[in-house]
Design a protein around this motif. Structure first.
Motif, short mmCIF file in Angstrom:
data_model
loop_
_atom_site.label_atom_id
_atom_site.label_comp_id
_atom_site.label_asym_id
_atom_site.label_seq_id
_atom_site.Cartn_x
_atom_site.Cartn_y
_atom_site.Cartn_z
N TRP A 94 -2.33 0.66 -4.58
CA TRP A 94 -1.51 -0.50 -4.26
C TRP A 94 -0.51 -0.72 -5.38
O TRP A 94 -0.76 -0.40 -6.53
N TRP A 154 -5.56 -7.91 -7.29
CA TRP A 154 -5.18 -6.51 -7.47
C TRP A 154 -4.47 -6.30 -8.80
O TRP A 154 -4.64 -5.28 -9.47
N TYR A 190 0.85 -1.19 0.00
CA TYR A 190 0.00 0.00 0.00
C TYR A 190 0.88 1.24 0.00
O TYR A 190 1.76 1.40 0.84
#
Length: 479
Positions: free
Chosen positions: A71, A137, A63
């Motif tokens: 991210w 992600w 992060y």
């Protein structure tokens, strides 16, 4: 037994063998027809990049603290690099590992590696969740950039004893230790896709890459996974009906080293083992899937012709017939998409990964060999950092190889086979775009600016409206 027949026995019977180069193998794909304009008869085929994910620290996210969705990861960094080349598809090569503690050629349990040079602890639920989260992600970034997604899973030898995934015998639905291959690899991938794709995202999910023995030994298990994975990807999604048309599944497998001798010996060698395979089930599997993937590393001559780039496909076609399916029927009559899941030239001449090619003939003969390790001019077989006014035979030949590849793909392949997708192998000395972080250093990189420009211009042209209109007026008839 001659070395070639030892290789054949390992492939057909799933015996444990030392790692060997595989210049044509197959992967089971879950994907869609959408990103491949050749299926509609409009344009050529793009040259797509691969994001290699080998270790946990490749997908672990950090992060940055600037926004809720801010991210970063090595995977995300590689997606940005791949996006530079104007392709619409990015391929993720994801890796887990198996352990064969008693060296009998079967799986005892699965493990994962945190980073290069470290051990391989057994997979547990936390490791699986961490894999799913990090991949999610990274896939989200690809979707945000408007890219379509291909995923090619690999299993590597967790003990680093030279085990070869192509000869590994395992059932993807059976638990070895506490988890099955579906548990550690396919379900978390499907869950990550479920969380990020949109109705506009095309997905090509390979059930496996270069794992021939398991496919011919357990075809019914792989067939059952086709519908299961589709359902996993759309489960609990309100837009499931919109997503499902973009989800299709496919597969294949094999290996060749000396194709001329191999294909001569194969029919007779198969007679001794034919009874061990359920060919009806293998045919059913190929009829069920939508996409077929092949690792394309067939040997070439320095002055190769365009149609020679089809040799890996032809070799696979001949091998596949021994098991029942017919590749031309699958892609030309049944509409299966044909994907070259790995493609490139490595510039090596030995499987130990440390002997560079000195001539164009050597580089052409052994495209499946390369040089391993982080980039350094001292080990670069292509002399990428050398001055442009210096004639370097292997560098010039590699540039011709990719220029001819571009010409070949402008019509979606050659005279015998339509090619619907091509993914460059973006690792070590194969990594002509320097996608992987180890392909660059303070001393230079494997990225060749001439080839990088060729790829970018090719993809721009393939996807241009003019190209689609022009190609609609002339269709290559394949025999």
């Amino acid at each position: 037994m001659k070395p070639l027949l030892v290789l054949l026995a390992a492939l057909m019977l799933g015996q444990h063998v030392q790692a060997a180069p595989a210049n044509i193998q197959d992967s089971f794909l879950t994907g869609f027809k959408g990103p491949f304009p050749t299926l509609g008869g409009y344009a050529g085929t793009e040259i797509s990049s691969t994001v290699p994910l080998l270790y946990q620290n490749d997908w672990d996210v950090n992060y940055l603290g600037k926004a809720a969705d801010d991210w970063s990861s090595k995977c995300i960094d590689m997606v940005y690099k791949a996006n530079e080349f104007q392709a619409k598809v990015v391929n993720f090569m994801v890796t887990m590992y198996w352990v064969d503690a008693n060296y009998d050629g079967t799986v005892d349990n699965y493990c994962h590696k945190i980073r290069w040079g470290e051990g391989c602890p057994k997979v547990n639920k936390l490791a699986i969740d961490r894999f799913r989260f990090g991949l999610q992600w990274c896939l989200a970034k690809a979707v945000e950039l408007g890219l379509d997604i291909a995923i090619t899973p690999h299993l590597d030898d967790g003990l680093e004893m030279g085990g070869w995934r192509n000869a590994l015998v395992f059932d993807p639905l059976v638990k070895y230790g506490n988890f099955s291959y579906y548990d550690v690899m396919l379900r978390p991938i499907a869950q990550a896709l479920n969380a990020v794709i949109t109705p506009d995202t095309q997905v090509m999910l390979a059930m496996q890459g270069e794992m021939s023995a398991t496919v011919v030994r357990y075809p019914r298990s792989w067939t059952s996974l086709v519908s299961r994975l589709k359902n996993d990807i759309v489960t609990l999604r309100d837009d499931a009906d919109q997503l499902m048309p973009n989800l299709k599944v496919g597969g294949v497998l094999m290996d060749l080293v000396d194709p001329t001798q191999y294909l001569t010996l194969l029919p007779e060698a198969m007679k001794a083992v034919n009874s061990q395979f359920n060919k009806t089930a293998i045919v059913e599997l190929y009829n069920t899937v939508d996409l077929i993937g092949i690792s394309s590393y067939a040997a070439l001559k320095p002055a190769f012709k365009l149609d020679d780039l089809e040799d890996a496909i032809w070799q696979f076609d001949e091998e596949l017939k021994q098991f029942g399916p017919n590749l031309k029927d699958l892609i030309h009559n049944q509409g299966k998409a044909l994907i070259l899941s790995e493609y490139g030239v490595g510039g090596g001449v030995h499987q130990n990964g440390s002997v560079p090619a000195k001539t164009a003939a050597e580089a052409a003969q052994f495209p499946f060999f390369g040089i391993w390790g982080s980039y350094s001019p001292a080990i670069d077989p292509w002399n990428t950092t050398a001055p442009e006014d210096k004639h370097i035979e292997v560098r010039d030949w590699r540039r011709r190889f990719y220029k001819e590849t571009s010409r070949w793909l402008m019509d979606g392949g050659g005279s015998r086979y339509r090619v619907d997708g091509l993914y460059l192998w973006s690792l070590a000395s194969w990594d002509v775009q320097a996608i992987h972080y180890a392909s660059s250093s303070s001393e230079g990189s494997y990225r060749d600016p001439i080839i990088a420009a060729t790829i970018t211009q090719h993809n721009k042209y393939v996807h241009s409206p003019y190209r689609r209109r022009a190609h609609r007026r002339r269709t290559l008839k394949r025999v």
